[in-house]
Design an enzyme around this catalytic site. Structure first.
Site, short mmCIF file in Angstrom:
data_model
loop_
_atom_site.label_atom_id
_atom_site.label_comp_id
_atom_site.label_asym_id
_atom_site.label_seq_id
_atom_site.Cartn_x
_atom_site.Cartn_y
_atom_site.Cartn_z
N GLY A 156 29.84 16.75 44.05
CA GLY A 156 29.22 17.66 45.01
C GLY A 156 29.03 19.06 44.47
O GLY A 156 28.93 20.01 45.24
N LYS A 187 24.31 18.44 44.18
CA LYS A 187 23.48 19.42 44.87
C LYS A 187 22.07 19.52 44.28
O LYS A 187 21.13 19.91 44.97
CB LYS A 187 24.16 20.79 44.81
CG LYS A 187 25.47 20.86 45.62
CD LYS A 187 25.19 20.83 47.12
CE LYS A 187 26.42 21.18 47.94
NZ LYS A 187 27.44 20.16 47.98
N ASP A 263 26.98 21.23 54.74
CA ASP A 263 27.61 22.40 54.12
C ASP A 263 26.57 23.34 53.52
O ASP A 263 25.46 22.93 53.18
CB ASP A 263 28.60 21.96 53.04
CG ASP A 263 27.95 21.11 51.95
OD1 ASP A 263 27.14 20.22 52.30
OD2 ASP A 263 28.25 21.32 50.77
N ASP A 264 26.95 24.61 53.40
CA ASP A 264 26.16 25.64 52.72
C ASP A 264 24.73 25.75 53.25
O ASP A 264 23.76 25.80 52.48
CB ASP A 264 26.15 25.37 51.20
CG ASP A 264 27.55 25.38 50.61
OD1 ASP A 264 28.45 25.91 51.26
OD2 ASP A 264 27.72 24.85 49.50
N TYR A 303 33.40 24.27 56.93
CA TYR A 303 34.24 23.30 56.24
C TYR A 303 35.53 23.90 55.68
O TYR A 303 36.27 23.23 54.97
CB TYR A 303 33.46 22.59 55.13
CG TYR A 303 32.85 23.49 54.07
CD1 TYR A 303 33.60 24.00 53.02
CD2 TYR A 303 31.49 23.78 54.10
CE1 TYR A 303 33.03 24.79 52.05
CE2 TYR A 303 30.90 24.58 53.13
CZ TYR A 303 31.68 25.08 52.11
OH TYR A 303 31.11 25.88 51.14
N TRP A 358 38.25 17.48 50.89
CA TRP A 358 37.34 17.74 49.77
C TRP A 358 38.00 18.87 48.99
O TRP A 358 37.92 20.02 49.36
CB TRP A 358 35.98 18.14 50.31
CG TRP A 358 34.96 18.63 49.33
CD1 TRP A 358 35.14 19.44 48.25
CD2 TRP A 358 33.53 18.38 49.38
NE1 TRP A 358 33.96 19.70 47.62
CE2 TRP A 358 32.96 19.06 48.30
CE3 TRP A 358 32.72 17.65 50.24
CZ2 TRP A 358 31.57 19.05 48.06
CZ3 TRP A 358 31.35 17.63 49.99
CH2 TRP A 358 30.78 18.31 48.92
N TRP A 359 38.70 18.51 47.90
CA TRP A 359 39.45 19.53 47.15
C TRP A 359 38.59 20.07 46.03
O TRP A 359 38.17 19.33 45.14
CB TRP A 359 40.74 18.92 46.59
CG TRP A 359 41.68 19.96 46.06
CD1 TRP A 359 42.07 21.12 46.66
CD2 TRP A 359 42.36 19.92 44.80
NE1 TRP A 359 42.95 21.81 45.86
CE2 TRP A 359 43.15 21.09 44.72
CE3 TRP A 359 42.40 19.01 43.74
CZ2 TRP A 359 43.95 21.38 43.61
CZ3 TRP A 359 43.20 19.28 42.65
CH2 TRP A 359 43.96 20.46 42.58
N ASN A 360 38.32 21.36 46.06
CA ASN A 360 37.42 21.98 45.10
C ASN A 360 38.13 22.39 43.81
O ASN A 360 38.23 23.57 43.47
CB ASN A 360 36.71 23.18 45.74
CG ASN A 360 35.47 22.75 46.50
OD1 ASN A 360 34.70 21.91 46.02
ND2 ASN A 360 35.27 23.30 47.68
N ASN A 393 36.42 17.49 43.75
CA ASN A 393 35.09 17.90 43.30
C ASN A 393 35.23 18.36 41.85
O ASN A 393 35.95 19.32 41.58
CB ASN A 393 34.57 19.03 44.18
CG ASN A 393 33.10 19.32 43.95
OD1 ASN A 393 32.39 18.55 43.31
ND2 ASN A 393 32.63 20.44 44.48
#
Length: 737
Positions: A156, A187, A263-264, A303, A358-360, A393
């Site tokens: 993502g 994206k 998102d975004d 989020y 969702w761990w960035n 991610n």
């Protein structure tokens, strides 16, 4: 004497076998492991019981591992199957009653590989593969299952999507490490997001997706196809039907798990009531109608906690309105953050279900000049029951990301037994076994992100940080430094150089080496510069010092060249390495030793390192921590990926180190609507300001400065309302003196 030798040899062999049996190390660590001090040889002849009924993917793995001959009447019995199968029925009570759980037993009479379901059997085989070493198996009994239901990766990130071959390699890696989820949501895939989400994939891309789904299935991974329609979706029947039609096309390609991302984005697509209605419609008219849909997931607009409107009801609306079976993703207290018990309790209370994390990390799309190769740590290890899923991610560098992915697989399977450092070392040894020590050296010094807009940092170079701090403090104060600290730094730079050379020539994992090569070159130059600076500190005589000084300046030029020519993405171009401890140590030591030399010899040597002479000041929350960059005669604010909420009256300001003739200013807020809300100004003293007219073409704003003197540039939201924009570009071009 001869008998004594035989006895000693036998004792040594027995000791080796016992040690092998005792030192069983498995990743992810199983929930329950009993190890006997015995081993058995892989059978030369075996009877396979249940092979026709068991999970065919598991049976295939088993047959690839067994080198012996299959027989119907003799040899060791190997029983494989799922709970309820005749082959493993007598072990039903031993099989954990958990989804994807399994029971594995190895003894001299029988090998048992029994899953609670088909995926559990497959995971039993992955554990069996780890147990098998040099044709030997330890006698063990294992009862195992995952602590978190969905575990895996979300592609993502912003930037260059993974290649098809990289994705195929990833899916096989997930299966081996008991990850069951891959969310496809790059994206920059035009058919995933606005405006082309309504259109079908061209034949070539569709065929590749079909192959990915097939390989995912072979490796027991749910291929989750995500759509990102929120930026231009219309809340009407036409767009709703187009979205469902797109899902149907993906279903025909073999996809059985789906996600919708909001998102975004900004505008009408952020309406939680409409989002919930759409997801429920998909659930009721598509997911529940199909007999084989596995997952339906949504990523909300709010989020993370810092973006959640404290006076709004966005999250509670989703919690109340969304069907209970629909998963809701969450990144934590901020966009980039570790997951805490307080944080997950906060979100679960609002969405009325366990969050799907969702761990960035190790995503680097906001620090693309860095590699993030350090260990996975910081997430609470006691909250498995509070989350429905945990996906990482990654970076756009697929092979390099496997270090963190391997660790996340271990954490999500069994958080209570997760060992940060052991897992990190195991990951490196798995990815590059022939040069594990060298990759570990490189990764140890390439883990921090540097200053960034999210304020998220990681530890780096921890093993030498104390010695570096002690040495630098003593040296700057003109005191005698500890010789042991000095030697530690010397050894570190020597090891860095060796590691770089060995990695550059490694052919075991070519995709990895291709990804990291620019950083490895920079890493070696950094080490060489460190060695030379330490020789300057020793300062034998004036001519020797000047030789080393000139070499350091040449190395700086080489590093600058790599930074200006490699990894030239449009956001954070360049190559940064060892930035948290080692590079600052070298730069500060160099500046200090040159200062001492200049004082002693009345010289005027330049002590400049790669510093940032200019400043950026802002009270816009999502901009204030963004780093400045200098590229030739351009000063630019590092772009932001997410929506920027720019409050009325807030501004962003660049302060140069001196007055320069200004050439132009380029701004892109990602919005085609006229930018009537903003005012651009320049100044020479920060007190008297001159307004500059902006020209607009689509989302791009520009202003010619005609060499007007400028030291300050300021852009202010002069409207009465918050503006939601994207900071795609903010560049000031000056005429260098």
């Amino acid at each position: 004497m001869k008998n004594n030798k035989i006895y000693l040899l036998g004792a040594c062999l027995l000791c080796a076998v016992t040690t092998f049996a005792q030192n069983v190390s498995l990743q992810p660590p199983p929930q329950q492991l009993i190890v006997q001090n015995k081993t058995i040889d892989l059978p030369a002849v075996y009877q396979l019981n249940g092979g026709e009924e068991a999970n065919p993917h598991a049976v295939k793995v088993l047959k690839e591992l067994l080198s012996g001959k299959q027989s119907s009447k003799k040899g060791m019995l190997i029983s494989i199957g799922e709970k309820g199968d005749k082959s493993v029925r007598k072990y039903s009570r031993q099989i954990p009653d958990h989804k994807e759980g399994y029971y594995l037993s190895v003894n001299e009479k029988e090998i048992v590989l029994a899953g609670n379901d088909e995926r559990g059997t497959y995971y039993a085989l992955q554990t069996f593969a780890q147990l098998l070493k040099d044709g030997k198996l330890p006698e063990v009994e294992i009862k195992d299952y995952p602590s978190v239901r969905y575990r895996g990766v979300v592609e993502g990130f912003y930037g260059t999507p993974w290649s098809h071959q990289a994705r195929l390699s990833q899916l096989k890696f997930y299966g081996k490490n008991k990850m069951n989820t891959y969310i496809y949501g790059p994206k920059d895939d035009p058919y995933h997001s606005a405006p082309n989400w309504r259109l079908p994939y061209p034949d070539k891309e569709a065929a590749q997706l079909q192959e990915l789904v097939a390989v995912a299935n072979e490796n027991e991974v749910d291929f989750v196809w995500a759509i990102h329609p929120g930026q231009d979706i219309k809340w009407n029947k036409e767009d709703r039907d187009l979205l469902l039609a797109k899902f149907e096309k993906m279903y025909q390609l073999g996809v059985r798990s789906f996600a919708v991302f909001f998102d975004d984005i900004s505008g009408e697509g952020t309406n939680p009531q409409k989002q919930a209605e759409l997801l429920n419609y998909i659930d009721e008219k598509f997911a529940q109608v199909k007999p084989d849909i596995n997952q339906l997931v949504m990523c909300p607009t709010e989020y993370n906690k810092s973006w959640s409107n404290p006076n709004g009801n966005y999250l509670t609306t989703l919690g109340d309105k969304l069907n209970p079976s629909i998963q809701i993703m969450w990144t934590g207290d901020r966009v980039i953050s570790d997951i805490t018990r307080d944080g997950i309790s906060w979100i679960n209370e609002r969405i009325k279900r366990p969050a799907y994390i969702w761990w960035n990390f190790p995503v680097s799309d906001y620090v693309r000049d860095h590699l993030l190769l350090g260990p996975v740590y910081g997430n609470d290890t006691t909250i498995a029951k509070e989350m429905s899923g945990f996906v990482t991610n990654p970076m756009e560098h697929a092979e390099s990301s496997k270090i963190a992915i391997y660790s996340v697989a271990s954490y999500a399977w069994n958080p209570a037994k997760y060992d940060t450092w052991q897992t990190w070392k195991d990951a490196i040894r798995t990815i590059l076994p022939s040069a594990a020590e060298e990759l570990e050296c490189f990764a140890m010094h390439n883990s921090d992100l540097g200053p960034n807009g999210h304020g998220y940092r990681r530890e780096e170079s921890m093993d030498i940080q104390p010695a570096a701090e002690r040495f630098l403090k003593a040296f700057k104060e003109g005191k005698n430094y500890d010789k042991a600290d000095f030697e530690t730094l010397q050894y570190t730079f020597e090891r860095m150089k060796e590691s770089a050379d060995i990695l550059l020539m490694n052919t075991e994992n070519k995709p990895l080496i291709v990804e990291i090569t620019p950083w490895v070159h920079q890493f070696k130059l950094t080490a060489e510069m460190g060695e030379e600076v330490l020789k300057m500190v020793e300062g034998r005589n004036e001519s020797y010092f000047l030789r080393k000084y000139n070499h350091v300046k040449a190395l700086q030029q080489q590093m600058f060249y790599i930074d200006q020519t490699s990894n030239q993405n449009p956001y954070q171009p360049g190559v940064k390495t060892a930035t948290r401890v080692i590079k600052p140590l070298i730069d500060r030591t160099f500046a200090t030793v040159v200062k001492f030399f200049n004082q002693k010899f009345n010289a005027h040597l330049d002590a400049t390192t790669d510093y940032m002479p200019h400043k950026m000041i802002s009270n816009v929350e999502q901009i204030k921590n963004l780093p400045l960059q200098v590229k030739a005669n351009r000063v630019l604010i590092s772009p932001a990926n997410e929506v920027v909420k720019w409050a009325a009256g807030n501004s962003v300001e660049i302060e140069l180190d001196a007055i320069y003739p200004g050439e132009n200013i380029q701004i892109n807020f990602g919005k085609d609507a006229p930018c009537t809300w903003g005012r651009l100004e320049i100044s020479t003293d920060g007190k008297e300001w001159k307004t500059v007219d902006l020209k607009q073409k689509e989302s791009r704003l520009s202003a010619g400065l005609q060499k007007a003197p400028v030291k300050f540039v300021r852009f202010t939201n002069v409207s009465d309302e918050e503006q939601q924009v994207y900071l795609r570009q903010f560049v000031l071009t000056i005429e260098k003196k």
